[in-house]
Each structure stands twice: as structure tokens, then as C-alpha cells.
Design an enzyme around this catalytic site. Sequence first.
Site, PDB file in Angstrom:
ATOM      1  N   HIS A  90     104.708 -56.452 -77.329  1.00 17.68           N
ATOM      2  CA  HIS A  90     105.110 -55.109 -76.534  1.00 17.68           C
ATOM      3  C   HIS A  90     104.484 -55.184 -75.253  1.00 17.68           C
ATOM      4  O   HIS A  90     104.192 -54.126 -74.669  1.00 17.68           O
ATOM      5  CB  HIS A  90     104.783 -53.961 -77.171  1.00 17.68           C
ATOM      6  CG  HIS A  90     105.470 -54.033 -78.734  1.00 17.68           C
ATOM      7  ND1 HIS A  90     106.800 -53.373 -78.745  1.00 17.68           N
ATOM      8  CD2 HIS A  90     105.192 -54.223 -79.911  1.00 17.68           C
ATOM      9  CE1 HIS A  90     107.274 -53.585 -80.139  1.00 17.68           C
ATOM     10  NE2 HIS A  90     106.198 -54.064 -80.649  1.00 17.68           N
TER      11      HIS A  90
ATOM     12  N   ASN B   8      66.021 -34.127 -66.800  1.00 22.51           N
ATOM     13  CA  ASN B   8      66.943 -34.986 -67.237  1.00 22.51           C
ATOM     14  C   ASN B   8      68.373 -33.873 -67.735  1.00 22.51           C
ATOM     15  O   ASN B   8      68.140 -32.865 -68.468  1.00 22.51           O
ATOM     16  CB  ASN B   8      66.736 -35.521 -68.765  1.00 22.51           C
ATOM     17  CG  ASN B   8      67.786 -36.184 -69.452  1.00 22.51           C
ATOM     18  OD1 ASN B   8      68.568 -36.651 -68.909  1.00 22.51           O
ATOM     19  ND2 ASN B   8      67.726 -36.451 -70.536  1.00 22.51           N
ATOM     20  N   GLY B   9      69.623 -34.057 -67.020  1.00 22.79           N
ATOM     21  CA  GLY B   9      70.613 -33.505 -67.275  1.00 22.79           C
ATOM     22  C   GLY B   9      71.301 -33.004 -66.388  1.00 22.79           C
ATOM     23  O   GLY B   9      71.254 -33.800 -65.298  1.00 22.79           O
TER      24      GLY B   9
ATOM     25  N   ARG C 191      66.922 -45.632 -70.508  1.00 20.28           N
ATOM     26  CA  ARG C 191      67.467 -44.381 -70.270  1.00 20.28           C
ATOM     27  C   ARG C 191      67.828 -44.222 -68.748  1.00 20.28           C
ATOM     28  O   ARG C 191      68.796 -43.154 -68.403  1.00 20.28           O
ATOM     29  CB  ARG C 191      66.873 -43.222 -70.591  1.00 20.28           C
ATOM     30  CG  ARG C 191      66.427 -43.064 -72.184  1.00 20.28           C
ATOM     31  CD  ARG C 191      65.668 -41.985 -72.239  1.00 20.28           C
ATOM     32  NE  ARG C 191      66.315 -40.849 -72.007  1.00 20.28           N
ATOM     33  CZ  ARG C 191      66.936 -40.033 -73.220  1.00 20.28           C
ATOM     34  NH1 ARG C 191      67.091 -40.349 -74.291  1.00 20.28           N
ATOM     35  NH2 ARG C 191      67.681 -38.800 -72.607  1.00 20.28           N
TER      36      ARG C 191
ATOM     37  N   GLU D 276      80.771 -54.715 -71.302  1.00 19.84           N
ATOM     38  CA  GLU D 276      79.165 -54.032 -70.891  1.00 19.84           C
ATOM     39  C   GLU D 276      78.290 -54.839 -70.413  1.00 19.84           C
ATOM     40  O   GLU D 276      77.508 -54.626 -69.338  1.00 19.84           O
ATOM     41  CB  GLU D 276      78.607 -53.433 -72.316  1.00 19.84           C
ATOM     42  CG  GLU D 276      79.329 -52.050 -72.563  1.00 19.84           C
ATOM     43  CD  GLU D 276      78.586 -51.606 -73.901  1.00 19.84           C
ATOM     44  OE1 GLU D 276      78.281 -50.445 -73.938  1.00 19.84           O
ATOM     45  OE2 GLU D 276      78.281 -52.474 -74.888  1.00 19.84           O
TER      46      GLU D 276
ATOM     47  N   GLU E  30      85.399 -53.365 -80.206  1.00 13.45           N
ATOM     48  CA  GLU E  30      83.798 -53.290 -80.032  1.00 13.45           C
ATOM     49  C   GLU E  30      83.544 -54.561 -79.247  1.00 13.45           C
ATOM     50  O   GLU E  30      82.635 -54.607 -78.630  1.00 13.45           O
ATOM     51  CB  GLU E  30      82.975 -53.162 -81.408  1.00 13.45           C
ATOM     52  CG  GLU E  30      81.663 -53.242 -81.508  1.00 13.45           C
ATOM     53  CD  GLU E  30      80.984 -52.140 -80.525  1.00 13.45           C
ATOM     54  OE1 GLU E  30      79.801 -52.346 -80.142  1.00 13.45           O
ATOM     55  OE2 GLU E  30      81.621 -51.261 -79.980  1.00 13.45           O
TER      56      GLU E  30
ATOM     57  N   LYS F 171      71.459 -45.657 -72.226  1.00 10.54           N
ATOM     58  CA  LYS F 171      71.547 -45.674 -73.233  1.00 10.54           C
ATOM     59  C   LYS F 171      72.113 -44.333 -74.119  1.00 10.54           C
ATOM     60  O   LYS F 171      72.755 -44.572 -75.219  1.00 10.54           O
ATOM     61  CB  LYS F 171      69.934 -45.972 -74.200  1.00 10.54           C
ATOM     62  CG  LYS F 171      69.887 -46.237 -75.685  1.00 10.54           C
ATOM     63  CD  LYS F 171      70.694 -47.538 -75.862  1.00 10.54           C
ATOM     64  CE  LYS F 171      70.356 -47.615 -77.396  1.00 10.54           C
ATOM     65  NZ  LYS F 171      71.299 -48.907 -77.936  1.00 10.54           N
TER      66      LYS F 171
ATOM     67  N   LYS G 264      81.382 -54.866 -75.930  1.00  8.68           N
ATOM     68  CA  LYS G 264      80.069 -55.741 -75.684  1.00  8.68           C
ATOM     69  C   LYS G 264      80.066 -56.529 -74.567  1.00  8.68           C
ATOM     70  O   LYS G 264      79.402 -56.738 -73.879  1.00  8.68           O
ATOM     71  CB  LYS G 264      79.707 -56.566 -77.272  1.00  8.68           C
ATOM     72  CG  LYS G 264      79.140 -55.603 -77.975  1.00  8.68           C
ATOM     73  CD  LYS G 264      77.843 -55.125 -77.919  1.00  8.68           C
ATOM     74  CE  LYS G 264      77.669 -53.535 -77.943  1.00  8.68           C
ATOM     75  NZ  LYS G 264      78.572 -52.622 -77.755  1.00  8.68           N
TER      76      LYS G 264
ATOM     77  N   TRP H  86      68.486 -42.054 -63.911  1.00  3.48           N
ATOM     78  CA  TRP H  86      69.781 -42.482 -63.924  1.00  3.48           C
ATOM     79  C   TRP H  86      70.724 -41.598 -63.130  1.00  3.48           C
ATOM     80  O   TRP H  86      70.810 -40.367 -63.552  1.00  3.48           O
ATOM     81  CB  TRP H  86      70.418 -42.587 -65.473  1.00  3.48           C
ATOM     82  CG  TRP H  86      71.964 -43.317 -65.452  1.00  3.48           C
ATOM     83  CD1 TRP H  86      72.008 -44.619 -65.555  1.00  3.48           C
ATOM     84  CD2 TRP H  86      73.216 -42.689 -65.766  1.00  3.48           C
ATOM     85  NE1 TRP H  86      73.449 -44.941 -65.656  1.00  3.48           N
ATOM     86  CE2 TRP H  86      73.961 -43.644 -65.765  1.00  3.48           C
ATOM     87  CE3 TRP H  86      73.649 -41.335 -65.905  1.00  3.48           C
ATOM     88  CZ2 TRP H  86      75.486 -43.378 -65.843  1.00  3.48           C
ATOM     89  CZ3 TRP H  86      74.831 -41.272 -65.949  1.00  3.48           C
ATOM     90  CH2 TRP H  86      75.867 -42.254 -66.093  1.00  3.48           C
TER      91      TRP H  86
ATOM     92  N   CYS I 249      68.358 -39.581 -68.109  1.00  5.90           N
ATOM     93  CA  CYS I 249      66.944 -40.055 -67.410  1.00  5.90           C
ATOM     94  C   CYS I 249      65.770 -40.013 -68.539  1.00  5.90           C
ATOM     95  O   CYS I 249      66.120 -39.326 -69.616  1.00  5.90           O
ATOM     96  CB  CYS I 249      66.826 -38.864 -66.432  1.00  5.90           C
ATOM     97  SG  CYS I 249      67.880 -39.019 -65.035  1.00  5.90           S
TER      98      CYS I 249
END
Length: 617
Positions: free
Chosen positions: A506, A101-102, A27, A490, A483, A612, A487, A75, A2
Site C-alpha cells: 500500500h 528543571n521544567g 538528562r 535515535e 522499536e 533521558k 533505536k 537540556w 535537566c
Amino acid sequence: MCGIVGYVGQRKAVPIILEGLKKLEYRGYDSAGLAVYCEDETLGIRRASGKLRNLEEAIRMEPVEGRYGIGHTRWATHGRPTEENAHPHRDCTGNIVVVHNGIVENYLHLKDELQKQGHTFVTETDTEIIAHLVERYYNGNLEEAVRKAVKQLSGVFALAVLSRLDPNKIVAARSGPPVVIGLGDGEYFVASDVPAILSHTRDMFFLADGDMAVLTPDGVRLSDFDGKPVNRQVQHVLWDPIMAEKGGYKHFMLKEIYEQPRAVRDTTLGRVGQESGRIFLDEMNLPAEQFRNFRQVKIIACGTSWHAALAGKFMIEKLARIPVEVDYGSEFRYRDPIMDPGILTVVISQSGETADTLAAQREAKSKGSQTLAICNVVGSMITREAAGTIYTHAGPEIGVASTKAFTCQLTALFILSLYLGQTRGTLAPDELRRQVQELVRIPGKIEAVLSHDSLYEELGRKLFRSTDFLFLGRGVHFPIALEGALKLKEISYIHAEGYPAGEMKHGPNALIDEKLPVVILAARDTSDPVSRQLYEKTISNMQEVKAREGIVIALVSEGDTEAARVADHVIEIPSTTELLLPILEIVPLQLLAYHVAVRRGCDVDQPRNLAKSVTVE
């Protein structure tokens, strides 16, 4: 995850808090709220679910003013993203408010204890118990009550607290997630990250774990949780506030993609001698002899940083001839890793506050390993606990999906690899000079890649209705396949998977049909025998995909005609050495993901369910 903003001074607090929350919305954007001390000596609290604009509308409909206050963008971890669960949270009396935040891990135990004492709770959150704990201990002095309350908490937290009964005061505390204090002229700020307050002051410092700050119009007092005074070094932040704005681009992510030539150049400047071919890492508090004697390197990171770490393994092993292991920060300490002073641990984090990576760093240190950080934020916790830091100079990265931070991490890892090779004597001077000179050319080559944006936009138009993607690569290109897939998933919400091209037989070949786009990384360094060999095998993979009617998007070096005969779509990048190709390869994949997401109408800068900085486990 947050975002927290607080202000105390002589100006109107609400516009300052809202401005700061806008800079921190990356955030968290499930809900938002603020509380200010009003002239009639009441607390004006406004909250709203959803994005920050909903809070702004609530304030427009029911204005509130005050000279100091705290704000929050959420968040969700505990409780649904509703107005009721939005911060700030109050105690029973309504005199004390908290933003947090936490995660409070023992909140159920504390809640049960407080309920037995007569406290009534109205939300589903863990944060609400903090306000009630402060109420329980309040006896006329807010900081003493907060000090007693935080000692009851297990988990991680960053707090800002104010009380109607103890005016002109904000109390902030840290145990885990970041807290930055800004120093102005007769006004003071608290925030979760630098951009929130950068337009008001450049003089600031970060709280360390166990620090408490008391902000009043007269200044800032610092102490630990036992009340003992502490000092923290004030830093003058050089970031231009304009760097944190969109600068005419439609999205922050697009702006940050286009900032990569500058960011990579800044990360390189001062660390390489182009004529001498020497590497200079003055930030290290480790002697060169110790670098010569390390027998192993462990790299620890999460998410995008982990993909950079995996590419770094190829770089270090090739250039410095030292074995490298790459670990997820979230897994490292739970397997009781074997560590000793002969192992160098490199931790990578854009924010420097990633909870899992920080915990892994502490685990490595506790077992005798020296730690080195690669980080974008000066003064962050990971950098303070490392023996040395290679700062990336990406500048503020607002888009949740990391772009320029990743290319700067790759750059820093390449520089570290050269330094290790230089120190350990595994790189001849001529080869070191060649690699350095090619590194210096990379920003210009990124600019060349960016000049073909219309190609990536057209690909996005053709492929945005796809439901799945495969990204394939071999050797140092495999981490870029990972990556590229990350992207895309996401920001576009398309299922995508990165895979080692040699493993397709395989199992994954079964997925290929005429609807599946397969992005194949086939760039090569023609001067490198291993690169040429991998290229030949990758062309074979390309033919296998075509034989099954898959849609082949080939990313190749300029002038490659062989791959063009097989692929449905071709993306060309400039030639460079094998270990620097990843920095060029990722840029088209970032832009492809961006254009696909835009076509699908997705929120590019704030993808759902993500934040983030992951400052909790």
C-alpha cells in the site's frame, strides 16, 4: 529534562556537585553550571556551554570552593545552549541563585510585570524570572520568598535555590519533575535522580507535587507551598553505585544491553511459580474480583514504552481475552477519552515521572478508572498515584536510548497478561504453567543472543553508510519493528521506519531499491498456528523486497532454512512461544543500532537533541 544536584554539609561541595552532575548528564548536556557559598561570603558561580567537561575546565582555570551549593546540567527549552543561558541564574542583586528543571509557561507575563518594576534580565530563559520573583519576595527568609514565588508560576518545575544573605540553606521545591532528597550524617543532598547521590547515601525520599524542602547542616524540613508541615517516607535504596558505572564497557548503552538477562530475571523473580504455574502480584491494591470484572484495558505510554504497550496489547488480548487500546500519553487527555470504573488503565514509564504519561494517568483517574503502573523507579510520582505497581528491576539506565528498561517492560506486561488470564479463568493451568516455564528460560536465551555480538558488529560494518532503513513485522512483531527503527534513528541519526509487513503493497514498496536495507522480523513459534501463518506471509514480503533488489536482513528462529534462501543476511534467535519472541528479537536490533552508530562516530549514550526523562510536555 535537566539535572539538578545540591549539597549542604561539612565537605567541599564542588567535587560532590560535579560527581552528581556526571551521573545526571543523560538528562541534559547543552550546558552546565554550579554555584557555591564561599568562605568570603560571596557566591562563586561557574558556567559553561557544551558538555560537563567544559565546566570542569572552567573550574580548573578559576577554582572555587564552598561547603554548600547547587549545580545543573541543561537540556535547552527556552534560549540557546550558551554560557549566558546556562544555570544557575541570578537575580538583579546577585545574592540569589536558582537551578530549574521544567517549563514556566507564564514566564513572559511575569517577565513583563517584573520589568515594569525595574528588574533587568540578561538571558533568554524562563528560569531567570524565578530568581527575580524570589528577590521580589525576599525579606530575610529564603523559604518564605520561594514559597511566595512558586505560587506565581504556571507550568512544571523542580527548583533548588540558595541565597548569600541566608547562608547554610538550600530550598528545593517540586511541581511536576522529580526531586529526591538524600539523608547523610550531618550532610544532605538534593537531586533530580537517585544515581546522582547514591555514592553518598542510600537513605532518601522523593518530594511530592507541592512539596518544599529546606536543607541545612542540621537536617531537612518539609512543608507544602502553604507552609504546612508534611512527612515523606524515607526509603533505603538497594542499588549498588557500581551499577551506575560502565563496568568496563565502552558505552553505558552497551553495558545495559548486556545487563538484560539479569534485568529480565530480576523482574520475574518472586512473581511466578515455576512448578505451580501461578502468578503472584502482591503489589496490587486491587482485589482479584476487580481484575475479573474489568471489561477493557487501556495502556498509556510514550516513546519506547509505547512500543512495549503495543506488544502488551497482543499479550493481554491473547492470554486474558479482554480488549485493549493503546494510547500515546501526549494525546490521551486531549481527546476527552471515554473512561469509567470498568476500564483498567495501565501506565508505563521507565522513570515514573514522564509528564505526558502522568497527566494521562490523572485524567483516567478523574474519570473513575483504576490505574496500574509499570515502572523502574521506586517512589516515583506515577507509582504513588497508581492503585498498584509492577516494578521492573532493570536498575539504573543511564544511556538515553532505552534498552534493558524496554525488555523489562515487555516482561512485566507478559506477567500482567498471565495474571489477568489466571484471574479471569481464560488460561488453563497446563497452559499457564507452560508459559511460565518458558518465561523463566528467557534470560538464558537472551544470553545466547548476546553471544553472537560479532555478527551484529559485522552487519554494522556493512550497513553503516546507508541513509535509510525499513523494519517490517507482523502481529506482535510489528511493535518490535517500530522499536528497532527507533533505536537506529535515535543513536545513529539514520532515517528508519517501522512498518506492518502486510502494508508494504500500500505504498512503501515504492521506496525499495538496491541501496535500502530492510530488516524483516520472521521468527516463529512452530506450535502456534497463527504464528506459522504469519511466517508464511512474511516470507512472501521477503521475496517482494528481493524482487525489487532490496537488501534483506532476516531475523529468524534457529534452524530456519527457508528464510535463509531468500535473505542476504540472517540473524538467528532461540525458539520460544510467540508472545515471548519480542524479548529475544529486540536484542539483536539494539546491537545492530549500536554498532552502526559507533561506526558512524555518533555519541551513543547522549544522542543529540534527546534527554533521558521527558518531564515536560
